[in-house]
Design an enzyme around this catalytic site. Structure first.
Site, PDB file in Angstrom:
ATOM      1  N   LYS A 175     -82.866 -59.375  17.153  1.00 36.77           N
ATOM      2  CA  LYS A 175     -84.280 -59.037  16.970  1.00 36.77           C
ATOM      3  C   LYS A 175     -85.133 -59.532  18.147  1.00 36.77           C
ATOM      4  O   LYS A 175     -84.671 -60.285  18.987  1.00 36.77           O
ATOM      5  CB  LYS A 175     -84.777 -59.617  15.638  1.00 36.77           C
TER       6      LYS A 175
HETATM    7  C1  LIG Z   1     -82.610 -57.238  10.357  1.00 37.42           C
HETATM    8  C2  LIG Z   1     -83.311 -56.518   9.270  1.00 37.42           C
HETATM    9  C3  LIG Z   1     -83.489 -57.079   7.995  1.00 37.42           C
HETATM   10  C4  LIG Z   1     -82.791 -58.329   7.532  1.00 37.42           C
HETATM   11  O1  LIG Z   1     -82.945 -59.423   8.320  1.00 37.42           O
HETATM   12  P1  LIG Z   1     -81.766 -60.552   8.380  1.00 37.42           P
HETATM   13  O2  LIG Z   1     -82.438 -61.647   9.154  1.00 37.42           O
HETATM   14  O3  LIG Z   1     -80.627 -59.930   9.119  1.00 37.42           O
HETATM   15  O4  LIG Z   1     -81.442 -60.937   7.008  1.00 37.42           O
HETATM   16  C5  LIG Z   1     -84.263 -56.402   7.075  1.00 37.42           C
HETATM   17  N1  LIG Z   1     -84.807 -55.212   7.367  1.00 37.42           N
HETATM   18  C6  LIG Z   1     -84.636 -54.624   8.566  1.00 37.42           C
HETATM   19  C7  LIG Z   1     -85.293 -53.318   8.833  1.00 37.42           C
HETATM   20  C8  LIG Z   1     -83.865 -55.249   9.552  1.00 37.42           C
HETATM   21  O5  LIG Z   1     -83.679 -54.646  10.725  1.00 37.42           O
END
Ligand SMILES: *Cc1c(COP(=O)(O)O)cnc(C)c1O
Length: 385
Positions: free
Chosen positions: A190
């Site tokens: 991210k």
């Molecule tokens: C990455 C992601 C999540 C979940 O986040 P994690 O930190 O991996 O649990 C939820 N929604 C979207 C759209 C994502 O890309």
């Protein structure tokens, strides 16, 4: 760094910008000898909230934990329906289903705008609907004005899955703060990474207080507090979980937050270069044209020409050392969801676009020559397929 079994990519899909700044922050935590949530966690929350112009924020152990606690704090439970895009990561659907509620899948707007279609959402509202999930695909804002109006008209909650969109100022407000809750992720790929991590913001301070309590078993005093006082008593005032982040992740998050603006500028240059080189390529779609100024630029999705063999194109790119991905296989088509939560209305745009979507490499360690190489490799793969 990569394991021996991994291909050696010339351009990876994602990468971090971790350097000696995060290293120094991590070492400082190790030397403090307190690794669980503590004062740096609080500093990370306050810094994040400030960047969003939010009153406060609660840091948690993942984006999924953020969604889980936020939906629970809003009171979503058995029998409720929650309308959400199928074209998303499965996390929101999973937490809703874990509460005994029903995820109801909505279509996206078009192959140019891969966010949930408010008109489609409106058609799915029933007497059982409690909430709408807006996901800011790739960092591009969903139509929050329309979704907020729809939610208000029907007395529904609006949940922002802002996993792709930390610190984005859209025309409708800062992403994450327009809905009743906003949930962020700091997973490895991210915009901000802490390894694993997440953050919750909420309009109603009482909702945020419930999230904060549930993050740590609704204990009235944390271990950190009890360690620093003679008074070790505590009460348990509700049902909670252990979704705490760590001091290590929080210290890294503070540095990453500081780097965000510079990294976004680089992402914008890269996406600009992709658009320059790929606009006009026969049959190739570049979603969100003209909207890069308003985005976290987490992903660079392309829509391959109709009939193109995506698997072959991805293989050709991999052979050229270019890593790609697909965001996302639609949730309603996964085996678990297909049988239990079948789409109640057709999702023609999602189904038409899903097989053609492909994400190009995009991260702040790339330079414009990398983007040009990826674009050239894609054009070659398209010509040969
Ligand atoms: C990455 C992601 C999540 C979940 O986040 P994690 O930190 O991996 O649990 C939820 N929604 C979207 C759209 C994502 O890309």
């Amino acid at each position: 760094m990569s394991a021996a079994s991994e291909p050696s990519w010339r351009v990876t899909l994602a990468d971090t910008t971790l350097d000696e700044r995060e290293e120094a922050a991590a070492v400082e935590v190790l030397r403090s000898r307190w690794l669980s949530a503590g004062p740096r966690t609080r500093r990370f929350e306050m810094a994040f909230a400030e960047r969003l112009s939010a009153a406060d924020a609660v840091a948690v152990s993942s984006g999924t934990a953020a969604l889980h606690l936020a939906t629970r704090a809003l009171g979503i439970g058995a029998g409720d329906e929650v309308v959400m895009p199928s074209l998303s990561f499965v996390a929101a659907a999973a937490v809703v289903a874990l509460h005994g509620a029903t995820p109801v899948f909505a279509d996206v707007r078009s192959d140019q705008d891969l966010t949930v279609d408010p008109a489609g959402v409106a058609k799915l509202v029933t007497a059982r609907t409690r909430a709408i999930v807006a996901m800011h695909y790739g960092g591009y804002p969903a139509d929050l004005a329309a979704l907020r109006a729809l939610a208000d008209r029907h007395g529904l909650l609006l949940i922002e899955d802002a996993a792709h969109a930390p610190v984005v100022h859209s025309a409708d407000g800062v992403l994450g703060t327009v809905g009743d809750v906003g949930c962020f992720s700091f997973f490895a790929t991210k915009n901000i990474t802490t390894g694993e991590g997440g953050m919750v913001v909420a309009r109603d301070p009482e909702v945020l207080a419930r999230v904060r309590a549930m993050r740590s078993h609704c204990l009235t005093r944390s271990t950190w507090d009890r360690m620093r006082s003679d008074d070790t008593d505590y009460d348990v005032t509700g049902l909670g979980l252990n979704y705490r982040p760590t001091e290590l992740s929080s210290a890294i998050g503070l540095v990453q937050l500081d780097k965000l603006t510079g990294e976004r500028a680089r992402r914008r240059e890269l996406v600009g270069r992709y658009r320059e080189l790929l606009t006009g390529v026969a049959g190739l779609g570049l979603p969100f044209a003209g909207r890069d100024g308003d985005s976290a630029l987490h992903l660079c999705p392309v829509v391959l020409p109709p009939g193109a063999d995506r698997a072959r194109i991805r293989k050709a790119l991999a052979a050229a050392g270019v890593q790609t991905s697909v965001h996302y296989p639609p949730t309603h088509q996964f085996s678990h969801y297909r049988s239990r939560y079948p789409a109640t209305r057709p999702l023609p745009v999602t189904e038409a676009v899903a097989g053609r979507l492909m994400s190009l490499p995009l991260h702040a360690r790339m330079d414009e020559a990398d983007a040009a190489y990826v674009a050239r490799s894609l054009v070659e793969a398209l010509t040969r397929s």
